[in-house]
Design a protein around this motif. Structure first.
Motif, PDB file in Angstrom:
ATOM      1  N   THR A   1      26.063  -1.643  83.025  1.00 21.72           N
ATOM      2  CA  THR A   1      25.189  -2.147  84.094  1.00 21.72           C
ATOM      3  C   THR A   1      23.724  -2.003  83.712  1.00 21.72           C
ATOM      4  OG1 THR A   1      26.809  -1.626  85.805  1.00 21.72           O
ATOM      5  CG2 THR A   1      24.525  -1.864  86.511  1.00 21.72           C
ATOM      6  N   ILE A   2      23.358  -0.858  83.146  1.00 22.54           N
ATOM      7  CA  ILE A   2      21.969  -0.656  82.720  1.00 22.54           C
ATOM      8  C   ILE A   2      21.636  -1.606  81.569  1.00 22.54           C
ATOM      9  CG2 ILE A   2      20.372   1.017  81.695  1.00 22.54           C
ATOM     10  CD1 ILE A   2      22.004   3.153  83.346  1.00 22.54           C
ATOM     11  N   GLY A   3      22.612  -1.856  80.708  1.00 24.11           N
ATOM     12  CA  GLY A   3      22.420  -2.847  79.655  1.00 24.11           C
ATOM     13  C   GLY A   3      22.138  -4.231  80.234  1.00 24.11           C
ATOM     14  N   ASP A   4      22.856  -4.586  81.306  1.00 17.38           N
ATOM     15  CA  ASP A   4      22.632  -5.887  81.947  1.00 17.38           C
ATOM     16  C   ASP A   4      21.198  -6.031  82.451  1.00 17.38           C
ATOM     17  OD1 ASP A   4      25.268  -6.614  81.535  1.00 17.38           O
ATOM     18  OD2 ASP A   4      25.932  -6.042  83.542  1.00 17.38           O
ATOM     19  N   LEU A   5      20.604  -4.924  82.889  1.00 18.70           N
ATOM     20  CA  LEU A   5      19.237  -4.956  83.411  1.00 18.70           C
ATOM     21  C   LEU A   5      18.252  -5.489  82.376  1.00 18.70           C
ATOM     22  CD1 LEU A   5      17.142  -4.076  85.650  1.00 18.70           C
ATOM     23  CD2 LEU A   5      17.038  -1.876  84.457  1.00 18.70           C
ATOM     24  N   ILE A   6      18.498  -5.165  81.081  1.00 19.29           N
ATOM     25  CA  ILE A   6      17.534  -5.513  80.029  1.00 19.29           C
ATOM     26  C   ILE A   6      18.103  -6.466  78.977  1.00 19.29           C
ATOM     27  CG2 ILE A   6      16.245  -3.375  80.328  1.00 19.29           C
ATOM     28  CD1 ILE A   6      17.667  -2.298  77.816  1.00 19.29           C
ATOM     29  N   GLY A   7      19.356  -6.898  79.158  1.00 15.39           N
ATOM     30  CA  GLY A   7      19.956  -7.803  78.190  1.00 15.39           C
ATOM     31  C   GLY A   7      20.521  -7.117  76.967  1.00 15.39           C
ATOM     32  N   ALA A   8      21.017  -5.888  77.136  1.00 11.52           N
ATOM     33  CA  ALA A   8      21.581  -5.106  76.030  1.00 11.52           C
ATOM     34  C   ALA A   8      23.062  -4.847  76.286  1.00 11.52           C
ATOM     35  CB  ALA A   8      20.840  -3.784  75.880  1.00 11.52           C
ATOM     36  N   ASP A   9      23.751  -4.335  75.270  1.00 10.30           N
ATOM     37  CA  ASP A   9      25.156  -3.963  75.412  1.00 10.30           C
ATOM     38  C   ASP A   9      25.280  -2.476  75.736  1.00 10.30           C
ATOM     39  OD1 ASP A   9      26.068  -6.543  74.812  1.00 10.30           O
ATOM     40  OD2 ASP A   9      26.019  -6.142  72.652  1.00 10.30           O
ATOM     41  N   ALA A  10      26.445  -2.105  76.276  1.00 10.49           N
ATOM     42  CA  ALA A  10      26.663  -0.727  76.729  1.00 10.49           C
ATOM     43  C   ALA A  10      26.485   0.283  75.605  1.00 10.49           C
ATOM     44  CB  ALA A  10      28.060  -0.599  77.335  1.00 10.49           C
ATOM     45  N   ASP A  11      26.920  -0.042  74.388  1.00 16.08           N
ATOM     46  CA  ASP A  11      26.833   0.924  73.298  1.00 16.08           C
ATOM     47  C   ASP A  11      25.411   1.090  72.763  1.00 16.08           C
ATOM     48  OD1 ASP A  11      26.857  -1.656  72.154  1.00 16.08           O
ATOM     49  OD2 ASP A  11      27.647  -0.883  70.261  1.00 16.08           O
ATOM     50  N   GLU A  12      24.459   0.314  73.298  1.00 16.63           N
ATOM     51  CA  GLU A  12      23.061   0.456  72.895  1.00 16.63           C
ATOM     52  C   GLU A  12      22.262   1.295  73.899  1.00 16.63           C
ATOM     53  OE1 GLU A  12      21.949  -3.579  70.556  1.00 16.63           O
ATOM     54  OE2 GLU A  12      22.574  -3.920  72.635  1.00 16.63           O
ATOM     55  N   ILE A  13      22.942   1.814  74.931  1.00 16.84           N
ATOM     56  CA  ILE A  13      22.298   2.618  75.966  1.00 16.84           C
ATOM     57  C   ILE A  13      22.633   4.091  75.746  1.00 16.84           C
ATOM     58  CG2 ILE A  13      22.127   3.067  78.441  1.00 16.84           C
ATOM     59  CD1 ILE A  13      20.973   0.349  77.540  1.00 16.84           C
ATOM     60  N   ILE A  14      21.606   4.920  75.578  1.00 13.81           N
ATOM     61  CA  ILE A  14      21.772   6.363  75.417  1.00 13.81           C
ATOM     62  C   ILE A  14      21.179   7.043  76.643  1.00 13.81           C
ATOM     63  CG2 ILE A  14      21.243   8.375  73.978  1.00 13.81           C
ATOM     64  CD1 ILE A  14      23.025   6.209  72.641  1.00 13.81           C
ATOM     65  N   PHE A  15      21.986   7.806  77.362  1.00 17.90           N
ATOM     66  CA  PHE A  15      21.506   8.500  78.555  1.00 17.90           C
ATOM     67  C   PHE A  15      20.685   9.728  78.169  1.00 17.90           C
ATOM     68  CE2 PHE A  15      25.174   6.208  80.389  1.00 17.90           C
ATOM     69  CZ  PHE A  15      24.504   5.533  81.402  1.00 17.90           C
ATOM     70  N   THR A  16      19.591   9.944  78.895  1.00 15.79           N
ATOM     71  CA  THR A  16      18.699  11.080  78.652  1.00 15.79           C
ATOM     72  C   THR A  16      18.372  11.744  79.997  1.00 15.79           C
ATOM     73  OG1 THR A  16      16.648   9.808  78.926  1.00 15.79           O
ATOM     74  CG2 THR A  16      17.652   9.817  76.724  1.00 15.79           C
ATOM     75  N   SER A  17      17.535  12.758  79.955  1.00 12.84           N
ATOM     76  CA  SER A  17      17.140  13.443  81.187  1.00 12.84           C
ATOM     77  C   SER A  17      16.023  12.711  81.920  1.00 12.84           C
ATOM     78  CB  SER A  17      16.682  14.871  80.869  1.00 12.84           C
ATOM     79  OG  SER A  17      15.534  14.840  80.039  1.00 12.84           O
ATOM     80  N   GLY A  18      15.482  11.656  81.337  1.00 13.06           N
ATOM     81  CA  GLY A  18      14.402  10.904  81.960  1.00 13.06           C
ATOM     82  C   GLY A  18      13.652  10.104  80.919  1.00 13.06           C
ATOM     83  N   ALA A  19      12.597   9.414  81.358  1.00  9.71           N
ATOM     84  CA  ALA A  19      11.830   8.588  80.423  1.00  9.71           C
ATOM     85  C   ALA A  19      11.047   9.427  79.422  1.00  9.71           C
ATOM     86  CB  ALA A  19      10.893   7.666  81.193  1.00  9.71           C
ATOM     87  N   THR A  20      10.623  10.622  79.813  1.00 10.05           N
ATOM     88  CA  THR A  20       9.889  11.473  78.869  1.00 10.05           C
ATOM     89  C   THR A  20      10.756  11.814  77.666  1.00 10.05           C
ATOM     90  OG1 THR A  20       8.374  12.412  80.503  1.00 10.05           O
ATOM     91  CG2 THR A  20       8.817  13.736  78.550  1.00 10.05           C
ATOM     92  N   GLU A  21      12.000  12.227  77.933  1.00  6.27           N
ATOM     93  CA  GLU A  21      12.892  12.510  76.806  1.00  6.27           C
ATOM     94  C   GLU A  21      13.188  11.242  76.022  1.00  6.27           C
ATOM     95  OE1 GLU A  21      17.424  13.825  75.671  1.00  6.27           O
ATOM     96  OE2 GLU A  21      16.721  14.310  77.706  1.00  6.27           O
TER      97      GLU A  21
ATOM     98  N   ASP B   1      15.681 -10.178  79.638  1.00  2.58           N
ATOM     99  CA  ASP B   1      15.644 -10.548  78.213  1.00  2.58           C
ATOM    100  C   ASP B   1      14.851  -9.552  77.377  1.00  2.58           C
ATOM    101  OD1 ASP B   1      13.121 -11.105  79.133  1.00  2.58           O
ATOM    102  OD2 ASP B   1      12.987 -13.107  78.246  1.00  2.58           O
ATOM    103  N   MET B   2      14.525  -8.393  77.943  1.00  5.61           N
ATOM    104  CA  MET B   2      13.632  -7.451  77.254  1.00  5.61           C
ATOM    105  C   MET B   2      14.209  -6.954  75.934  1.00  5.61           C
ATOM    106  SD  MET B   2      10.591  -6.243  77.465  1.00  5.61           S
ATOM    107  CE  MET B   2      10.140  -6.535  79.177  1.00  5.61           C
ATOM    108  N   ALA B   3      15.526  -6.801  75.839  1.00  5.12           N
ATOM    109  CA  ALA B   3      16.132  -6.312  74.602  1.00  5.12           C
ATOM    110  C   ALA B   3      15.968  -7.307  73.451  1.00  5.12           C
ATOM    111  CB  ALA B   3      17.608  -6.004  74.823  1.00  5.12           C
ATOM    112  N   GLU B   4      15.632  -8.561  73.753  1.00  2.00           N
ATOM    113  CA  GLU B   4      15.377  -9.535  72.695  1.00  2.00           C
ATOM    114  C   GLU B   4      14.045  -9.262  72.000  1.00  2.00           C
ATOM    115  OE1 GLU B   4      15.678 -13.619  73.850  1.00  2.00           O
ATOM    116  OE2 GLU B   4      17.332 -13.229  75.243  1.00  2.00           O
ATOM    117  N   PHE B   5      13.152  -8.562  72.687  1.00  3.08           N
ATOM    118  CA  PHE B   5      11.792  -8.397  72.183  1.00  3.08           C
ATOM    119  C   PHE B   5      11.467  -6.963  71.776  1.00  3.08           C
ATOM    120  CE2 PHE B   5      11.958 -11.955  75.121  1.00  3.08           C
ATOM    121  CZ  PHE B   5      11.481 -12.979  74.318  1.00  3.08           C
ATOM    122  N   ALA B   6      12.110  -5.982  72.424  1.00  5.84           N
ATOM    123  CA  ALA B   6      11.879  -4.576  72.095  1.00  5.84           C
ATOM    124  C   ALA B   6      13.031  -4.051  71.246  1.00  5.84           C
ATOM    125  CB  ALA B   6      11.748  -3.752  73.367  1.00  5.84           C
TER     126      ALA B   6
END
Length: 395
Positions: free
Chosen positions: A57-77, A194-199
């Motif tokens: 679902t978080i991947g869908d937000l930015i146009g990425a796949d699930a295996d490209e999402i790494i969970f962290t404690s927040g944006a700082t980490e 489409d952000m994952a296309e550019f970042a």
């Protein structure tokens, strides 16, 4: 929105957990509580499936796949993992330069300074104009085969500036460098699909998008996984990139929050918020004092952001006098307990006095027309009180 007696206009600092998000999270605290890394029983399997669904679902937000999402404690980490993880693994190579926007979040600036001090990376800070927009010609001049990474936030956390990430990415990719984006403020401001296309790397925060605190994520382009040195070692969870037991309720909550920004209602919410913010700015500027808007005046500003400068006043005095009736913030950093003017406001050309006269008001999902009317009245009364106090001191 009101929290008891307080009108809350500090949504860029944090947002309340949306009731729909809280409802999805709740079962994972007490009922579906299995460790997602327990592979020997059904409760572990259920939690693992919830984590996989959340990443998708978080991947869908930015146009990425699930295996490209790494969970962290927040944006700082997430920001630290992106910068430190990439640069530590690349240390000793030919790419020894980092380019960082002058108005980036403090954690990005601090991580880049650490790389400069510890691994002797050459860090260059990219200037911005009076609206906080990156100078693309300067960026192009700085790019070379020696640049490893460029870090630029799509949406600024203090003055709300929205950068042209598409144009920025085109320049960076042509040079062979990588682009990291601190996207913590972006979902509330722009379409991210489409952000994952550019970042190449993108950091996200749950509590900035009506999700729970203590949860974030880093998108890492799949082919870059082997180029990231972990910050946290342990059981090898999340593909060895970030060890530790993944907090299922928080992941589910972040995904639920992200899903709301993937819906057809998201753009309408941004439109409503921009109209409300514009009305707030107009009403405040119609008061009897010279009040100026810092940053962009058009659609290149976060729809809920109003960073206002009250020349002749001290922002801290205004905020103290407004308590407990109105919550906003200065955006100023505090280092070792010593207040200092906002580096963002200084980067767009404000003097120290002008920066210290500035307040960030940030509207959100729960803000109403009534909140705006009341907030403007409170600000008017506060400025009048402070002006009278100054006159008495001079008498």
């Amino acid at each position: 929105m009101r929290i008891e007696k307080t009108i809350y206009l500090d949504h860029q600092a944090t947002t309340p957990v949306d009731s729909r998000v809280f409802a999805e999270m709740s079962p994972y605290f007490a009922k579906s509580f299995g460790n997602p890394h327990s592979a020997d029983h059904v409760l572990g399997w259920e939690s693992s499936q919830a984590i996989e669904a959340a990443a998708a679902t978080i991947g869908d937000l930015i146009g990425a796949d699930a295996d490209e999402i790494i969970f962290t404690s927040g944006a700082t980490e997430a920001n630290n993992l992106a910068l430190l993880g990439l640069a530590r693994r690349a240390a000793g190579g030919k790419r020894k330069r980092l380019l960082v926007g002058a108005t980036e979040h403090k954690c990005v600036l601090a991580a880049s300074r650490a790389l400069q001090q510890q691994l002797e990376y050459d860090v260059q800070y990219l200037p911005v104009d009076q609206q906080g927009i990156i100078d693309l010609s300067m960026l192009e001049q700085q790019l070379s085969e020696e640049v490893l990474l460029v870090s630029i936030a799509p949406v600024n956390n203090e003055i709300g500036t929205i950068q042209d990430i598409h144009a920025i990415s085109k320049l960076i990719r042509a040079s062979g460098a990588l682009l990291h984006c601190d996207g913590a403020q972006a979902p509330c401001a722009i379409d991210m699909t489409d952000m994952a296309e550019f970042a190449d790397l993108l950091s996200l925060s749950a509590h900035k998008i009506y999700g729970p605190k203590g949860m974030g994520a880093l998108y890492i382009r799949r082919d870059l996984h082997a180029q990231i040195e972990p910050l946290i070692y342990g059981g090898g969870q999340q593909g060895d990139l970030r060890s530790g037991t993944v907090p299922v309720p928080l992941c589910v909550g972040m995904a639920a929050a992200a899903r709301l920004f993937c819906s057809s209602d998201a753009e309408g919410e941004r439109y409503r918020l921009r109209a409300l913010t514009t009305e707030f700015i107009n009403q405040v500027q119609s008061l009897s004092w010279p009040i100026l808007l810092n940053g962009p005046e058009d659609a290149r500003r976060h729809p809920g952001n109003a960073n206002l400068r009250f020349d002749g006043f001290d922002a801290q005095d205004i905020l103290r006098t407004l308590q407990p009736h109105l919550a906003a913030s200065t955006g100023a950093a505090c280092t070792s307990g010593i207040p200092e003017p906002s580096h963002v406001l200084r980067a767009i050309g404000l003097s120290a006095d002008q920066a210290e006269a500035s307040i960030r008001f940030s509207l959100g999902r729960g803000t109403t027309d009534e909140d705006i009317q009341s907030a403007v009245g409170l600000i008017d009364d506060t400025l009048a009180r402070l002006s009278r106090a100054d006159l008495l001191r001079l008498a």
